[in-house]
Design a protein around this motif. Sequence first.
Motif, PDB file in Angstrom:
ATOM      1  N   ARG A 142       0.849  -1.184   0.000  1.00 57.38           N
ATOM      2  CA  ARG A 142       0.000   0.000   0.000  1.00 57.38           C
ATOM      3  C   ARG A 142       0.891   1.243   0.000  1.00 57.38           C
ATOM      4  O   ARG A 142       1.842   1.342   0.772  1.00 57.38           O
ATOM      5  CB  ARG A 142      -0.887  -0.014   1.234  1.00 57.38           C
ATOM      6  CG  ARG A 142      -1.878   1.100   1.273  1.00 57.38           C
ATOM      7  CD  ARG A 142      -2.773   0.949   2.490  1.00 57.38           C
ATOM      8  NE  ARG A 142      -3.745   1.985   2.515  1.00 57.38           N
ATOM      9  CZ  ARG A 142      -4.987   1.841   2.100  1.00 57.38           C
ATOM     10  NH1 ARG A 142      -5.391   0.666   1.688  1.00 57.38           N
ATOM     11  NH2 ARG A 142      -5.832   2.841   2.133  1.00 57.38           N
ATOM     12  N   LEU A 143       0.564   2.184  -0.850  1.00 58.60           N
ATOM     13  CA  LEU A 143       1.321   3.431  -0.893  1.00 58.60           C
ATOM     14  C   LEU A 143       0.956   4.294   0.300  1.00 58.60           C
ATOM     15  O   LEU A 143      -0.216   4.403   0.665  1.00 58.60           O
ATOM     16  CB  LEU A 143       1.016   4.204  -2.180  1.00 58.60           C
ATOM     17  CG  LEU A 143       1.529   3.584  -3.474  1.00 58.60           C
ATOM     18  CD1 LEU A 143       1.048   4.408  -4.665  1.00 58.60           C
ATOM     19  CD2 LEU A 143       3.039   3.519  -3.463  1.00 58.60           C
ATOM     20  N   SER A 144       1.956   4.889   0.927  1.00 56.32           N
ATOM     21  CA  SER A 144       1.685   5.737   2.085  1.00 56.32           C
ATOM     22  C   SER A 144       0.968   7.019   1.668  1.00 56.32           C
ATOM     23  O   SER A 144       0.130   7.522   2.386  1.00 56.32           O
ATOM     24  CB  SER A 144       2.981   6.055   2.825  1.00 56.32           C
ATOM     25  OG  SER A 144       3.884   6.672   1.936  1.00 56.32           O
ATOM     26  N   SER A 145       1.304   7.545   0.534  1.00 51.07           N
ATOM     27  CA  SER A 145       0.608   8.724   0.008  1.00 51.07           C
ATOM     28  C   SER A 145       0.733   8.690  -1.505  1.00 51.07           C
ATOM     29  O   SER A 145       1.723   8.223  -2.051  1.00 51.07           O
ATOM     30  CB  SER A 145       1.225  10.002   0.576  1.00 51.07           C
ATOM     31  OG  SER A 145       2.554  10.117   0.137  1.00 51.07           O
ATOM     32  N   PRO A 146      -0.258   9.195  -2.179  1.00 51.49           N
ATOM     33  CA  PRO A 146      -0.162   9.218  -3.641  1.00 51.49           C
ATOM     34  C   PRO A 146       1.014  10.079  -4.069  1.00 51.49           C
ATOM     35  O   PRO A 146       1.250  11.144  -3.498  1.00 51.49           O
ATOM     36  CB  PRO A 146      -1.482   9.831  -4.098  1.00 51.49           C
ATOM     37  CG  PRO A 146      -2.318  10.032  -2.885  1.00 51.49           C
ATOM     38  CD  PRO A 146      -1.493   9.760  -1.681  1.00 51.49           C
ATOM     39  N   SER A 147       1.758   9.582  -5.026  1.00 58.17           N
ATOM     40  CA  SER A 147       2.897  10.364  -5.491  1.00 58.17           C
ATOM     41  C   SER A 147       2.742  10.653  -6.971  1.00 58.17           C
ATOM     42  O   SER A 147       2.321   9.810  -7.732  1.00 58.17           O
ATOM     43  CB  SER A 147       4.205   9.615  -5.231  1.00 58.17           C
ATOM     44  OG  SER A 147       4.162   8.374  -5.893  1.00 58.17           O
ATOM     45  N   PRO A 148       3.072  11.866  -7.348  1.00 51.18           N
ATOM     46  CA  PRO A 148       2.978  12.212  -8.770  1.00 51.18           C
ATOM     47  C   PRO A 148       4.059  11.468  -9.552  1.00 51.18           C
ATOM     48  O   PRO A 148       5.112  11.141  -9.017  1.00 51.18           O
ATOM     49  CB  PRO A 148       3.218  13.719  -8.783  1.00 51.18           C
ATOM     50  CG  PRO A 148       3.983  13.983  -7.537  1.00 51.18           C
ATOM     51  CD  PRO A 148       3.544  12.960  -6.530  1.00 51.18           C
ATOM     52  N   LEU A 149       3.777  11.198 -10.787  1.00 51.60           N
ATOM     53  CA  LEU A 149       4.747  10.514 -11.626  1.00 51.60           C
ATOM     54  C   LEU A 149       5.737  11.527 -12.185  1.00 51.60           C
ATOM     55  O   LEU A 149       5.519  12.144 -13.225  1.00 51.60           O
ATOM     56  CB  LEU A 149       4.045   9.764 -12.761  1.00 51.60           C
ATOM     57  CG  LEU A 149       3.272   8.538 -12.343  1.00 51.60           C
ATOM     58  CD1 LEU A 149       2.593   7.902 -13.546  1.00 51.60           C
ATOM     59  CD2 LEU A 149       4.183   7.530 -11.672  1.00 51.60           C
ATOM     60  N   GLU A 150       6.805  11.691 -11.459  1.00 57.33           N
ATOM     61  CA  GLU A 150       7.873  12.583 -11.875  1.00 57.33           C
ATOM     62  C   GLU A 150       9.095  11.730 -12.163  1.00 57.33           C
ATOM     63  O   GLU A 150       9.158  10.574 -11.791  1.00 57.33           O
ATOM     64  CB  GLU A 150       8.186  13.585 -10.759  1.00 57.33           C
ATOM     65  CG  GLU A 150       7.008  14.456 -10.386  1.00 57.33           C
ATOM     66  CD  GLU A 150       7.273  15.259  -9.115  1.00 57.33           C
ATOM     67  OE1 GLU A 150       8.281  14.991  -8.438  1.00 57.33           O
ATOM     68  OE2 GLU A 150       6.466  16.130  -8.810  1.00 57.33           O
ATOM     69  N   ASP A 151      10.063  12.333 -12.793  1.00 56.29           N
ATOM     70  CA  ASP A 151      11.281  11.597 -13.106  1.00 56.29           C
ATOM     71  C   ASP A 151      11.935  11.032 -11.846  1.00 56.29           C
ATOM     72  O   ASP A 151      12.435   9.918 -11.838  1.00 56.29           O
ATOM     73  CB  ASP A 151      12.273  12.495 -13.842  1.00 56.29           C
ATOM     74  CG  ASP A 151      11.826  12.781 -15.272  1.00 56.29           C
ATOM     75  OD1 ASP A 151      11.011  11.996 -15.793  1.00 56.29           O
ATOM     76  OD2 ASP A 151      12.301  13.776 -15.855  1.00 56.29           O
ATOM     77  N   GLU A 152      11.916  11.813 -10.775  1.00 59.77           N
ATOM     78  CA  GLU A 152      12.541  11.372  -9.528  1.00 59.77           C
ATOM     79  C   GLU A 152      11.804  10.187  -8.908  1.00 59.77           C
ATOM     80  O   GLU A 152      12.424   9.242  -8.430  1.00 59.77           O
ATOM     81  CB  GLU A 152      12.599  12.527  -8.522  1.00 59.77           C
ATOM     82  CG  GLU A 152      13.399  12.178  -7.289  1.00 59.77           C
ATOM     83  CD  GLU A 152      13.539  13.376  -6.351  1.00 59.77           C
ATOM     84  OE1 GLU A 152      13.610  13.133  -5.153  1.00 59.77           O
ATOM     85  OE2 GLU A 152      13.567  14.527  -6.854  1.00 59.77           O
ATOM     86  N   SER A 153      10.471  10.207  -8.919  1.00 57.52           N
ATOM     87  CA  SER A 153       9.718   9.109  -8.330  1.00 57.52           C
ATOM     88  C   SER A 153       9.869   7.838  -9.165  1.00 57.52           C
ATOM     89  O   SER A 153       9.936   6.733  -8.626  1.00 57.52           O
ATOM     90  CB  SER A 153       8.241   9.463  -8.176  1.00 57.52           C
ATOM     91  OG  SER A 153       7.647   9.725  -9.434  1.00 57.52           O
ATOM     92  N   ILE A 154       9.946   7.975 -10.468  1.00 55.54           N
ATOM     93  CA  ILE A 154      10.176   6.806 -11.321  1.00 55.54           C
ATOM     94  C   ILE A 154      11.563   6.228 -11.039  1.00 55.54           C
ATOM     95  O   ILE A 154      11.741   5.012 -10.937  1.00 55.54           O
ATOM     96  CB  ILE A 154      10.011   7.182 -12.809  1.00 55.54           C
ATOM     97  CG1 ILE A 154       8.545   7.519 -13.088  1.00 55.54           C
ATOM     98  CG2 ILE A 154      10.482   6.055 -13.708  1.00 55.54           C
ATOM     99  CD1 ILE A 154       8.287   8.090 -14.466  1.00 55.54           C
ATOM    100  N   SER A 155      12.549   7.082 -10.869  1.00 55.53           N
ATOM    101  CA  SER A 155      13.904   6.620 -10.550  1.00 55.53           C
ATOM    102  C   SER A 155      13.930   5.899  -9.209  1.00 55.53           C
ATOM    103  O   SER A 155      14.613   4.885  -9.042  1.00 55.53           O
ATOM    104  CB  SER A 155      14.875   7.793 -10.521  1.00 55.53           C
ATOM    105  OG  SER A 155      14.955   8.382 -11.787  1.00 55.53           O
TER     106      SER A 155
END
Length: 147
Positions: A52-65
Amino acid sequence: MDKNCDQYIEEYLSLDKGQQVPLHVTLHLLGCPHCRAEVRMLSRAERLSSRRLSSPSPLEDESISTVLRRIDAPRAQPRHSVSVVPWLVTGIILTLALLLVHVALHGRSGGILSFSVDAAGAAVITAYIAICIGANLDFFIKRSGSH
């Protein structure tokens, strides 16, 4: 990975979660390090994606990395080996006990009794080996190296 391996992976992927892996697929995975590594990676990806994700995260280059680093992280960790020492010690003790019974009975009588004891001993050892393999087969294929 060859075409035959692709067929085994496809059959593995067609299984429902928790469904037992067919024997021919299990035997292939035991003998093929490429398929075994792919199954480990798939199992790891499934575990990571089911969290389960703790909080929704936007799909940014950093989050994908970050996600890619988490997926690749297990490869950098040392593999944990599974100890077979308890199984080996028990097997040796079992074999020595059966040998002792054989020697004790063989000195007194021969014929049918000796053959019966030998046959029973062979059956016990065969059953022990089958139980050992059967009890640990899924563990070695699915979980070994994915900790």
